[in-house]
Design an enzyme around this catalytic site. Sequence first.
Site, PDB file in Angstrom:
ATOM      1  N   LEU A   6       0.842  -1.192   0.000  1.00  0.00           N
ATOM      2  CA  LEU A   6       0.000   0.000   0.000  1.00  0.00           C
ATOM      3  C   LEU A   6       0.874   1.238   0.000  1.00  0.00           C
ATOM      4  O   LEU A   6       1.605   1.505   0.963  1.00  0.00           O
ATOM      5  CB  LEU A   6      -0.919  -0.012   1.222  1.00  0.00           C
ATOM      6  CG  LEU A   6      -1.792  -1.264   1.396  1.00  0.00           C
ATOM      7  CD1 LEU A   6      -2.688  -1.119   2.618  1.00  0.00           C
ATOM      8  CD2 LEU A   6      -2.607  -1.554   0.144  1.00  0.00           C
ATOM      9  N   ALA A   8      -0.288   4.534  -1.519  1.00  0.00           N
ATOM     10  CA  ALA A   8      -1.098   5.568  -2.170  1.00  0.00           C
ATOM     11  C   ALA A   8      -1.283   6.817  -1.336  1.00  0.00           C
ATOM     12  O   ALA A   8      -1.732   7.845  -1.851  1.00  0.00           O
ATOM     13  CB  ALA A   8      -2.475   4.996  -2.526  1.00  0.00           C
ATOM     14  N   GLY A   9      -0.970   6.768  -0.059  1.00  0.00           N
ATOM     15  CA  GLY A   9      -1.297   7.875   0.830  1.00  0.00           C
ATOM     16  C   GLY A   9      -0.529   9.143   0.546  1.00  0.00           C
ATOM     17  O   GLY A   9       0.581   9.119  -0.005  1.00  0.00           O
ATOM     18  N   HIS A 309      28.269  26.631   4.444  1.00  0.00           N
ATOM     19  CA  HIS A 309      29.306  27.363   5.173  1.00  0.00           C
ATOM     20  C   HIS A 309      29.040  27.420   6.679  1.00  0.00           C
ATOM     21  O   HIS A 309      28.004  27.924   7.105  1.00  0.00           O
ATOM     22  CB  HIS A 309      29.406  28.819   4.695  1.00  0.00           C
ATOM     23  CG  HIS A 309      29.507  28.987   3.223  1.00  0.00           C
ATOM     24  ND1 HIS A 309      30.598  28.599   2.501  1.00  0.00           N
ATOM     25  CD2 HIS A 309      28.626  29.501   2.328  1.00  0.00           C
ATOM     26  CE1 HIS A 309      30.398  28.879   1.217  1.00  0.00           C
ATOM     27  NE2 HIS A 309      29.208  29.416   1.092  1.00  0.00           N
TER      28      HIS A 309
END
Length: 401
Positions: A6, A8-9, A309
């Site tokens: 899974l 898809a979130g 820097h």
Amino acid sequence: MEVVILAAGQGTRMRPLTDAVAKPMLPVGDRPLCAHTADAAVRAGADELVFVVGYRGEDVREHFGDEYQGVPVRYAEQAERLGTAHAAAQARPHLNSDFVVLNGDDLYDEAALDALFDACPAVGAYEVDDPRPYGVFSISDGHVTDVVEKPAQPPSNRVNVGAYHFPAEAADWLTETELSERGEHEITDVLARVVDAFDVAAVDVERWLGVGRPWELLEANEWKLGELERRIDGDVRGDAELRGDVVVEDGATIEPGVVIEGPALVRQGAEVGPNAYVRGATLLGPDTHVGHGVEVKNTVVMAGTNVPHVSYVGDSVLGPDANLGAGTQVANLRHDDGDVQTVVKGERTSTGRRKFGVVVGPGAKTGINTSLYPGSVLPTDGWTRPGEAYRGPDPSSDGDA
């Protein structure tokens, strides 16, 4: 065996990092988060990987292609995010026998996945001190008899980690769940149906991490960078000193005067130094730049970001293509030694960490001599003025340094 991952979130709790990168594709060591799960699944015996994709699904497709580690890859699109059962149901056309479902934003110990693949039906169960925030299993004689979401009185201290080996019958059951009270189709409803029809083994998970918030991405990298074995393929110049398990990839450059203490990973195209100090489970992503007199400690620096820097960055997550101006200083410790808090989805939340620095969104910039408070979040394309002391949204309570 088909393995559904899974992925898809949208990862709203991980913002602003997920404004530019799908959560399953956030970097953990030398690969995306969900690639660790895919690799473990292949080693455990996956015959096919099915990624359920949605938000920025093209990122997942581009990385895994049509074949990954010799295993065919298929994709299923979840256009609307309507819960875990709804997500897994999008893979139904690819499911022909018993199948495994895993979360693409979780890390599991590989021995547990091996055991999960060998048992059907089975679920991963992880022991925690306080199970109340989780789905909690009732277990009898090694088998799951019930799962209760966030109970006030937990029936055990073994919780659901979102790793399931379902029988073939459950493929249709994924499409038959009702909306829960929170308006989602829950995969635990499918599990409850499997529990009613079968003996479901509770597989012990020795190590697990759900990666949903920025400090958990830091923890995921601490885990996986801790598994590094020393390898120096890049250009290490002059008197640069590399101590312990340090990996310098081909195409990376380490300038004279640099000290790197492992575990640390310097990815292709990265440049470090001169006279920089890198230590403590640090990932320097592709094409990053850590310049003169900079110290970076226990930090994830994502691709294309510059810390050029005389700056200090500790216990932080820097999103892609950010730039910290000269003299930027990150505070990572409260004066009262309390857990550092940060803002997640507009709410102040404890990280559970005594040391946590900042989350810098994609493309963000700091002015020279900026001071960043512990737990502060700089949004995508945000910026600070020279000399600013930046607290981020919803300032911390008294005690922050």
